[in-house]
Design a protein around this motif. Structure first.
Motif, PDB file in Angstrom:
ATOM      1  N   GLU A  88       0.865  -1.173   0.000  1.00 30.81           N
ATOM      2  CA  GLU A  88       0.000   0.000   0.000  1.00 30.81           C
ATOM      3  C   GLU A  88       0.906   1.228   0.000  1.00 30.81           C
ATOM      4  O   GLU A  88       1.493   1.582   1.020  1.00 30.81           O
ATOM      5  CB  GLU A  88      -0.923   0.012   1.215  1.00 30.81           C
ATOM      6  CG  GLU A  88      -1.918   1.174   1.170  1.00 30.81           C
ATOM      7  CD  GLU A  88      -2.873   1.168   2.347  1.00 30.81           C
ATOM      8  OE1 GLU A  88      -2.507   0.606   3.399  1.00 30.81           O
ATOM      9  OE2 GLU A  88      -3.963   1.733   2.212  1.00 30.81           O
ATOM     10  N   LYS A 134       1.456   5.219  -0.460  1.00 29.73           N
ATOM     11  CA  LYS A 134       0.700   6.464  -0.333  1.00 29.73           C
ATOM     12  C   LYS A 134       1.657   7.649  -0.332  1.00 29.73           C
ATOM     13  O   LYS A 134       2.810   7.543   0.112  1.00 29.73           O
ATOM     14  CB  LYS A 134      -0.128   6.481   0.960  1.00 29.73           C
ATOM     15  CG  LYS A 134      -1.330   5.530   0.946  1.00 29.73           C
ATOM     16  CD  LYS A 134      -2.185   5.695   2.190  1.00 29.73           C
ATOM     17  CE  LYS A 134      -3.449   4.857   2.131  1.00 29.73           C
ATOM     18  NZ  LYS A 134      -4.372   5.332   1.093  1.00 29.73           N
ATOM     19  N   GLY A 145       2.840  11.219   1.136  1.00 29.39           N
ATOM     20  CA  GLY A 145       2.807  11.866   2.438  1.00 29.39           C
ATOM     21  C   GLY A 145       3.636  13.134   2.420  1.00 29.39           C
ATOM     22  O   GLY A 145       4.410  13.382   1.492  1.00 29.39           O
ATOM     23  N   LEU A 196      -0.121  11.530   6.372  1.00 28.57           N
ATOM     24  CA  LEU A 196      -0.674  10.675   5.320  1.00 28.57           C
ATOM     25  C   LEU A 196      -2.134  11.002   5.025  1.00 28.57           C
ATOM     26  O   LEU A 196      -2.883  10.184   4.507  1.00 28.57           O
ATOM     27  CB  LEU A 196      -0.550   9.201   5.709  1.00 28.57           C
ATOM     28  CG  LEU A 196       0.873   8.626   5.692  1.00 28.57           C
ATOM     29  CD1 LEU A 196       0.853   7.159   6.055  1.00 28.57           C
ATOM     30  CD2 LEU A 196       1.519   8.820   4.335  1.00 28.57           C
ATOM     31  N   ARG A 235       2.169   9.661  10.783  1.00 26.91           N
ATOM     32  CA  ARG A 235       2.950   8.466  11.121  1.00 26.91           C
ATOM     33  C   ARG A 235       4.355   8.873  11.570  1.00 26.91           C
ATOM     34  O   ARG A 235       4.943   9.826  11.042  1.00 26.91           O
ATOM     35  CB  ARG A 235       3.085   7.551   9.900  1.00 26.91           C
ATOM     36  CG  ARG A 235       1.787   6.975   9.367  1.00 26.91           C
ATOM     37  CD  ARG A 235       1.463   5.656  10.037  1.00 26.91           C
ATOM     38  NE  ARG A 235       0.352   5.009   9.339  1.00 26.91           N
ATOM     39  CZ  ARG A 235       0.500   4.074   8.409  1.00 26.91           C
ATOM     40  NH1 ARG A 235       1.713   3.665   8.066  1.00 26.91           N
ATOM     41  NH2 ARG A 235      -0.565   3.528   7.837  1.00 26.91           N
ATOM     42  N   VAL A 256       5.354   6.602   0.683  1.00 27.09           N
ATOM     43  CA  VAL A 256       5.504   5.788   1.882  1.00 27.09           C
ATOM     44  C   VAL A 256       4.912   4.399   1.658  1.00 27.09           C
ATOM     45  O   VAL A 256       3.830   4.272   1.080  1.00 27.09           O
ATOM     46  CB  VAL A 256       4.795   6.455   3.087  1.00 27.09           C
ATOM     47  CG1 VAL A 256       4.867   5.575   4.325  1.00 27.09           C
ATOM     48  CG2 VAL A 256       5.400   7.819   3.363  1.00 27.09           C
ATOM     49  N   ALA A 295       2.894   2.163   3.308  1.00 28.66           N
ATOM     50  CA  ALA A 295       2.039   2.458   4.455  1.00 28.66           C
ATOM     51  C   ALA A 295       1.589   1.220   5.227  1.00 28.66           C
ATOM     52  O   ALA A 295       1.109   1.337   6.351  1.00 28.66           O
ATOM     53  CB  ALA A 295       0.812   3.250   3.994  1.00 28.66           C
ATOM     54  N   ASN A 296       1.691   0.053   4.615  1.00 31.94           N
ATOM     55  CA  ASN A 296       1.215  -1.155   5.313  1.00 31.94           C
ATOM     56  C   ASN A 296       2.359  -2.070   5.740  1.00 31.94           C
ATOM     57  O   ASN A 296       2.180  -3.269   5.907  1.00 31.94           O
ATOM     58  CB  ASN A 296       0.206  -1.917   4.452  1.00 31.94           C
ATOM     59  CG  ASN A 296       0.809  -2.432   3.155  1.00 31.94           C
ATOM     60  OD1 ASN A 296       1.821  -1.915   2.690  1.00 31.94           O
ATOM     61  ND2 ASN A 296       0.188  -3.439   2.573  1.00 31.94           N
ATOM     62  N   GLY A 309       6.345   2.637   8.991  1.00 32.36           N
ATOM     63  CA  GLY A 309       6.325   2.696   7.532  1.00 32.36           C
ATOM     64  C   GLY A 309       7.734   2.851   6.997  1.00 32.36           C
ATOM     65  O   GLY A 309       8.725   2.820   7.742  1.00 32.36           O
ATOM     66  N   GLY A 318      -1.900  11.132   1.398  1.00 30.88           N
ATOM     67  CA  GLY A 318      -2.833  10.002   1.442  1.00 30.88           C
ATOM     68  C   GLY A 318      -3.234   9.501   0.075  1.00 30.88           C
ATOM     69  O   GLY A 318      -3.869   8.455  -0.044  1.00 30.88           O
TER      70      GLY A 318
END
Length: 714
Positions: free
Chosen positions: A618, A620, A622, A643, A648, A670, A672-673, A686, A710
């Motif tokens: 994931e 994203k 940021g 994000l 974060r 980033v 993200a997951n 992250g 995001g």
């Protein structure tokens, strides 16, 4: 919370410059239709508004491509798009046009009110002008060499080869697409909406009032825009296609399409009211009206920031919610009509829907799969394999199978009539199914009211799954052998099939917002009228009368052949091959690039992965909001990264390359997951993506221009 007196539901107005693909359908129109059908079943006062957006440069540009006029383009595509929606069960109360006189009048009146109240401001700027064509040039009427990839055919707003967003000033050797000449800069005056005056209102309304009930992605994007500082936005432009600016000194100017298009919701409501003998004003001026905009995420800024400011200034109500969806990709790539990488609604209808003998079975198949993979919280992906799997294993094998079994057994064991129910023989399995039916009503309505349509549809399928389990456990066919010795065997058969038929009737009510054609076919089989689909009937165990004769079962969902799916994937392979050939041809004729410094030896390539492995990431965008060195760690910086939906903490090994104060405000990509891990006692949530040049220097991987935190990266 009191129930609203009335509902006004809008779906984003599609450009009438070409066919629309199923990604558009999944983003705004299908979820809106599900919600509206549910509200109608609730017998609420609801009006569902949409229509063609027929102004802006996209229309005349398409006209140039097709060698015709702008009017001919909108007259060509408006009825096709409208029919596509009809064929797929999208039940607008009106599908209007922004070229209609009532829209021109409404948009001009709207502008004049803001102008007279001092809510607009004028500003002089310099823009490109074609001296031969004697016209100012919209960004798409300017071509030049892309400064990023050297593509000689980049447009003034974007290079379609490398995807970089541009402004006309960035192009190398710009020319006008109208005359082929180099344009000149010329002063022009325009009207602007000073959004900067309304930041406090927007922050209060969006963040404080709706921060908890709107989708996090919507609130996050709005917050990022507001925190970044809003700027005045032009509401007019120099064009000859559009709505004339209705004030003195505005010759040759039209309303900017982003300003006139959302006003199309109001003009369409006016036309609906005229057509139906209604009063349009309460739908836009009465605070007891619940206004909901269904859009894709690329329209968030217009529907959550710009249009609400316009509505507030004009004295209209504000939207109660804007449930924007993310994007839907296709077989590993972003859908794009211009690249041919999409499934047009028109193509799907021709390939699947029109080959039926009516009934809408395959229209519902598409509705079902798009809702199953609805991009409600993150981007999703359509695959033909996934389409067939969902259709077969869920819609056909669970839902369709249960309905068919109930009808077949009813005709075989109960003479084709609804059998009686014997209360003295009710057991725990009967009670459990009855409770499941009643509970599903509350679950589905709660989820729909929260705009969680994917989960709501899953609840309906799960109820059918429970019906299959119930029938299997009750096994009424096995009790036929007991009839001679057990006088209560027939009563047990009656009970199991009575409940199964009542469940079937409930499934028709529950599935109607999602699969309206299927619900109608079920009504036909049960020989009942549309009134049964009213929501007040959901959960009832008395929808079908004892002794009532039902029609013979019909297959709700036909089998999809492998050859049908192969035909669709072959179409996409052809598109991909054409793209690869075009890329190769462009590369072969591209000018040689300056030689780089000698690069350090490449690392050995890593093992090949499948797309599914990559899809697990994931990514994203940021924005770094703070940075500091990690104590006793020369290489580490502790970053706070916005994000969009929250901040974060990320520990990154870039301290040898950047000072903390150098990177505040920097946009980054980033992972993200990524599972959190502790580094020097700090939990890192992250990873920042970086690129390393030939000298070992690390560089941020970031967007070409500012983008909202995001935003997904794919």
């Amino acid at each position: 919370m009191n129930q609203p007196k009335r509902y006004l539901i809008t779906a984003a107005l599609p450009y009438a410059n070409g066919l629309k693909h199923i990604g558009h359908l999944a983003g705004a129109y299908l979820p809106a239709d599900i919600y509206v059908r549910y509200l109608r079943a609730q017998q609420r006062d609801v009006v569902f508004i949409c229509g063609s957006d027929e102004h802006g440069t996209a229309i005349p540009i398409q006209a140039m491509k097709e060698g015709t006029t702008a009017q001919a383009i909108i007259d060509k595509y408006h009825p096709i798009i409208k029919q596509n929606f009809d064929d797929l069960g999208i039940s607008f109360d009106i599908y209007h046009r922004t070229s209609a006189p009532i829209h021109h009048e409404t948009a001009q009146e709207f502008f004049k009110v803001l102008h007279q109240n001092g809510d607009l401001e004028t500003k002089e700027t310099e823009q490109y002008y074609d001296e031969q064509a004697k016209t100012f040039l919209a960004d798409r009427y300017i071509k030049g060499t892309c400064p990023n990839c050297a593509n000689p055919n980049a447009y003034g707003d974007q290079c379609e080869k490398c995807g970089t967003s541009l402004s006309p000033d960035e192009l190398i050797n710009p020319i006008s697409t109208l005359s082929g000449n180099a344009p000149v800069k010329k002063a022009t005056t325009h009207w602007y909406l000073p959004l900067n005056r309304h930041e406090d209102f927007l922050r209060e309304w969006i963040i404080k009032e709706h921060g908890n009930d709107w989708r996090a992605s919507v609130v996050g994007q709005c917050k990022s825009w507001i925190d970044g500082g809003l700027q005045p936005r032009a509401v007019t432009r120099d064009l000859d296609w559009g709505i004339k600016v209705p004030v003195e000194g505005a010759d040759g100017k039209v309303l900017y399409v982003w300003f006139d298009a959302p006003i199309g919701y109001i003009s369409a409501t006016k036309q609906w009211a005229l057509d139906n003998g209604k009063n349009w004003e309460p739908y836009w001026n009465d605070k007891e009206t619940k206004l909901v905009h269904f859009i894709g995420k690329d329209n968030i800024v217009f529907h959550c920031i710009i249009f609400p400011v316009m509505l507030k200034l004009h004295g209209n109500i504000l939207p109660d919610n804007v449930p924007a969806n993310e994007f839907m990709n296709l077989e590993g790539d972003k859908m794009s009509t211009s690249r041919g990488w999409s499934i047009e609604m028109d193509d799907y209808i021709n390939d699947w829907v029109k080959k039926e003998n009516g009934g809408g079975q395959m229209a519902d198949a598409l509705r079902y799969y798009l809702t199953t993979i609805a991009p409600e919280t993150k981007d999703s992906e359509f695959t033909w394999k996934g389409f067939k799997t969902a259709y077969t294993s869920e819609l056909s094998d669970i839902f369709g199978n249960f309905v068919n079994r109930a009808f077949v057994l009813m005709h075989k064991l109960c003479g084709g009539k609804v059998p009686p129910f014997h209360n003295d023989l009710v057991d725990d399995k009967d009670k459990e199914l009855m409770e499941d039916i009643k509970a599903t009503k509350e679950k589905v309505e709660t989820l729909i009211e929260q705009y969680k349509f994917r989960d709501a549809q899953n609840e309906v399928i799960d109820l059918a799954r429970k019906g299959n389990k119930y029938l299997q456990e009750k096994a009424p066919w096995a009790k036929v052998k007991e009839l001679a010795e057990n006088p209560e065997a027939q009563k047990l058969i009656d009970n199991s099939l009575h409940l199964s038929l009542q469940l079937t009737a409930n499934l028709a009510v529950f599935i109607n917002p999602f699969l309206p054609f299927t619900a109608q076919k079920m009504l036909h089989m049960m020989k009942v009228v549309d009134k049964m689909l009213q929501w007040e009937n959901a959960g009832s165990l008395k929808l079908l009368s004892v002794g009532y004769t039902l029609r013979a079962p019909e297959i709700l969902f036909r089998k999809i052949e492998d050859s049908e799916i192969a035909a669709q994937t072959d179409k996409l392979k052809v598109v991909l091959e054409k793209q690869q050939a075009a890329t190769a041809a462009t590369s072969a004729t591209a000018p040689a690039q300056p030689a780089e410094k000698a690069a350090k030896p490449e690392a050995a390539p890593k093992a090949e992965i499948q797309y599914d492995d990559f899809a697990k990431l994931e990514l994203k965008t940021g924005t770094i909001v703070s940075a500091e060195k990690v104590e006793k760690a020369d290489k580490l910086l502790k970053l706070s990264v916005d994000l969009g939906t929250g901040t974060r903490t990320i520990v990154s090994g870039i301290a040898m390359h950047y000072q903390p104060d150098q990177i505040i405000g920097k946009q980054v990509v980033v992972v993200a997951n990524l599972a959190p891990r502790k580094m020097r006692g700090i939990e890192s949530q992250g990873m920042i993506l970086m690129a390393e040049d030939a000298n070992g220097k690390l560089h941020f991987v970031n967007p070409e221009e500012k983008i909202n935190p995001g935003a997904g990266v794919s």
